[in-house]
Design an enzyme around this catalytic site. Structure first.
Site, PDB file in Angstrom:
ATOM      1  CE1 TYR A 166      32.992  30.981  38.142  1.00 44.82           C
ATOM      2  CE2 TYR A 166      34.185  32.821  36.311  1.00 44.82           C
ATOM      3  CZ  TYR A 166      33.654  32.435  37.735  1.00 44.82           C
ATOM      4  OH  TYR A 166      34.080  33.349  38.336  1.00 44.82           O
ATOM      5  CE  LYS A 170      31.604  33.767  38.804  1.00 40.67           C
ATOM      6  NZ  LYS A 170      30.287  34.187  40.255  1.00 40.67           N
TER       7      LYS A 170
HETATM    8  P1  NAI Z   1      36.512  30.888  46.644  1.00 39.93           P
HETATM    9  O1  NAI Z   1      36.863  29.583  46.162  1.00 39.93           O
HETATM   10  O2  NAI Z   1      38.639  31.236  47.390  1.00 39.93           O
HETATM   11  O3  NAI Z   1      35.741  30.944  47.454  1.00 39.93           O
HETATM   12  C1  NAI Z   1      34.304  30.705  46.748  1.00 39.93           C
HETATM   13  C2  NAI Z   1      33.744  30.265  48.980  1.00 39.93           C
HETATM   14  O4  NAI Z   1      32.408  29.496  47.525  1.00 39.93           O
HETATM   15  C3  NAI Z   1      34.816  29.337  48.810  1.00 39.93           C
HETATM   16  O5  NAI Z   1      35.301  29.481  50.203  1.00 39.93           O
HETATM   17  C4  NAI Z   1      33.844  27.929  48.959  1.00 39.93           C
HETATM   18  O6  NAI Z   1      34.374  26.522  49.830  1.00 39.93           O
HETATM   19  C5  NAI Z   1      32.597  28.272  48.849  1.00 39.93           C
HETATM   20  N1  NAI Z   1      31.368  27.935  47.546  1.00 39.93           N
HETATM   21  C6  NAI Z   1      31.845  26.893  46.986  1.00 39.93           C
HETATM   22  N2  NAI Z   1      30.536  26.100  46.766  1.00 39.93           N
HETATM   23  C7  NAI Z   1      29.914  26.155  47.496  1.00 39.93           C
HETATM   24  C8  NAI Z   1      28.449  26.252  47.744  1.00 39.93           C
HETATM   25  N3  NAI Z   1      27.285  25.156  46.753  1.00 39.93           N
HETATM   26  N4  NAI Z   1      27.874  26.654  48.945  1.00 39.93           N
HETATM   27  C9  NAI Z   1      28.550  27.661  49.829  1.00 39.93           C
HETATM   28  N5  NAI Z   1      29.573  27.702  49.764  1.00 39.93           N
HETATM   29  C10 NAI Z   1      30.176  27.194  49.064  1.00 39.93           C
HETATM   30  O7  NAI Z   1      37.194  31.856  45.193  1.00 39.93           O
HETATM   31  P2  NAI Z   1      37.302  33.368  45.130  1.00 39.93           P
HETATM   32  O8  NAI Z   1      38.438  33.768  44.184  1.00 39.93           O
HETATM   33  O9  NAI Z   1      36.898  34.074  46.502  1.00 39.93           O
HETATM   34  O10 NAI Z   1      36.063  33.577  44.444  1.00 39.93           O
HETATM   35  C11 NAI Z   1      34.440  34.713  45.015  1.00 39.93           C
HETATM   36  C12 NAI Z   1      32.989  34.970  43.974  1.00 39.93           C
HETATM   37  O11 NAI Z   1      34.049  35.541  43.474  1.00 39.93           O
HETATM   38  C13 NAI Z   1      32.833  33.468  43.110  1.00 39.93           C
HETATM   39  O12 NAI Z   1      31.809  33.337  42.892  1.00 39.93           O
HETATM   40  C14 NAI Z   1      33.572  33.640  41.556  1.00 39.93           C
HETATM   41  O13 NAI Z   1      33.184  33.218  40.787  1.00 39.93           O
HETATM   42  C15 NAI Z   1      33.759  34.937  42.140  1.00 39.93           C
HETATM   43  N6  NAI Z   1      34.417  35.580  41.243  1.00 39.93           N
HETATM   44  C16 NAI Z   1      36.418  35.666  41.467  1.00 39.93           C
HETATM   45  C17 NAI Z   1      37.292  36.375  40.720  1.00 39.93           C
HETATM   46  C18 NAI Z   1      38.804  36.517  41.319  1.00 39.93           C
HETATM   47  O14 NAI Z   1      39.435  36.679  40.145  1.00 39.93           O
HETATM   48  N7  NAI Z   1      38.933  35.696  42.417  1.00 39.93           N
HETATM   49  C19 NAI Z   1      36.931  37.055  39.712  1.00 39.93           C
HETATM   50  C20 NAI Z   1      35.576  36.683  39.332  1.00 39.93           C
HETATM   51  C21 NAI Z   1      34.512  36.339  39.534  1.00 39.93           C
END
Ligand code: NAI
Length: 316
Positions: A166, A170
């Site tokens: 991951y 990133k």
């Molecule tokens: P989340 O799991 O709630 O949201 C991610 C969304 O992406 C989900 O709704 C999922 O269905 C969708 N998704 C997954 N694979 C997909 C694909 N192949 N095509 C289209 N949609 C897809 O997670 P969150 O926390 O909202 O994360 C959002 C972004 O922020 C991610 O990229 C995550 O890695 C990044 N991030 C989040 C952090 C946190 O503290 N929540 C920390 C660092 C980075």
């Protein structure tokens, strides 16, 4: 301060069916932007798919009087990326903003990471952003305007155990942002990377041991943290970066616990060695304190800047 609005603008938000992405899509739509709500609708670790997550957010936006269409494509294939951009063009005729936010998480110790884990994380985070941004960028370059945000992570920029795959995906996004911001700037396309922190579905998927540690840390400072782990605290920074008001490009920004900050890559002044004969490893060892010295650190903005800095040190 003028209100930030997205009237006449079209935004693609990937992974907008929940968590952070949903808040970006809702706020841009509330500010007059037309939004492609893309979400594959699977589980936090990238298994399965459904249309319900994207549909739900589109329904919420429309109920509030906003403009949105759903896209259920996976970002992780070239065809998926092209279809997501085509959805924006077919529905709204242009694309002004891409927020590369979709992703999933699979944690494992480095020695246990197999190709299944490695490929799925590189595909969704790194290749996914490439596949969506590339066709969108072609439109942006032609129209002379664009804003692109890449959701990177402190796991890649600072490190986090069990997240080698991951983290490298990133950190790769920062490399993509660095290059594209330079290529895009003359065409009005600005790119920045985000290091968010929020209590979302994905954050809840951290290893149990680490989760316990984080929860204990948070419990100790709960009154200071307040509600700032809610995804809505990351939203304003991302919406600003996606807006016309933002004139910054080539930056890495952190939104963590309601603190908004820029991260920089700094170089020490270093040790400038001999000019004619290359030094030996022993010479490096002898000058290690200078190599590591943090006094007067410098921040080259891009590759040639570093050369210029060394040339300045060498100047008589
Ligand atoms: P989340 O799991 O709630 O949201 C991610 C969304 O992406 C989900 O709704 C999922 O269905 C969708 N998704 C997954 N694979 C997909 C694909 N192949 N095509 C289209 N949609 C897809 O997670 P969150 O926390 O909202 O994360 C959002 C972004 O922020 C991610 O990229 C995550 O890695 C990044 N991030 C989040 C952090 C946190 O503290 N929540 C920390 C660092 C980075």
């Amino acid at each position: 301060m003028k209100n930030i609005d997205f009237a006449g603008r079209v935004a693609i938000v990937t992974g907008a069916g929940g968590g952070l992405g949903r808040t970006y899509a809702m706020d841009i739509a509330r500010r007059g932007g037309a939004v492609v709500v893309n979400d594959l609708g699977g589980s936090f670790d990238g298994k399965g798919s459904s249309s319900s997550m994207a549909d739900q957010v589109v329904a919420e936006i429309r109920a509030a009087g906003g403009k949105a269409v759903a896209s259920y494509n996976s970002v992780a294939t070239r065809t998926g990326g092209e279809n997501i951009v085509k959805t924006a063009i077919d529905a709204f005729g242009r694309v002004d903003v891409v927020i590369n936010n979709a992703g999933h998480l699979r944690n494992a110790l480095f020695e246990d990471i197999d190709d299944g884990i490695l490929d799925s994380l590189i595909d969704v985070h790194l290749k996914g952003a490439f596949y969506v941004t590339q066709p969108a960028y072609r439109h942006m370059k032609k129209q002379g305007y664009g804003r692109i945000v890449f959701a990177s992570s402190a796991a890649g920029m600072l490190g986090n155990p069990t997240q080698a795959a991951y983290g490298c995906a990133k950190a790769g996004l920062v490399g993509l942002m660095n290059v594209l911001s330079l290529e895009g700037k003359p065409h009005g396309v600005l790119c920045n990377a985000l290091l968010p922190t929020a209590a979302s579905r994905m954050a809840g998927a951290m290893p149990a041991e680490q989760m316990k540690e984080v929860e204990a840390q948070l419990a100790a400072i709960a009154p200071l943290v307040g509600n700032s782990l809610d995804p809505s605290f990351v939203t304003p920074l991302v919406v600003y970066l996606a807006s016309e008001a933002c004139q910054t490009t080539h930056g890495i920004f952190s939104a963590t616990w309601g603190r908004y900050a820029r991260a920089f890559l700094n170089f020490s002044q270093g040790w400038v060695g001999p000019r004619q004969d290359a030094p030996r490893a022993e010479d490096i060892a002898a000058h290690w304190a200078e190599v590591e010295n943090r006094r007067d650190i410098v921040e080259p903005a891009y590759l040639e800047d570093e050369f210029a800095l060394i040339a300045k040190q060498l100047a008589p």
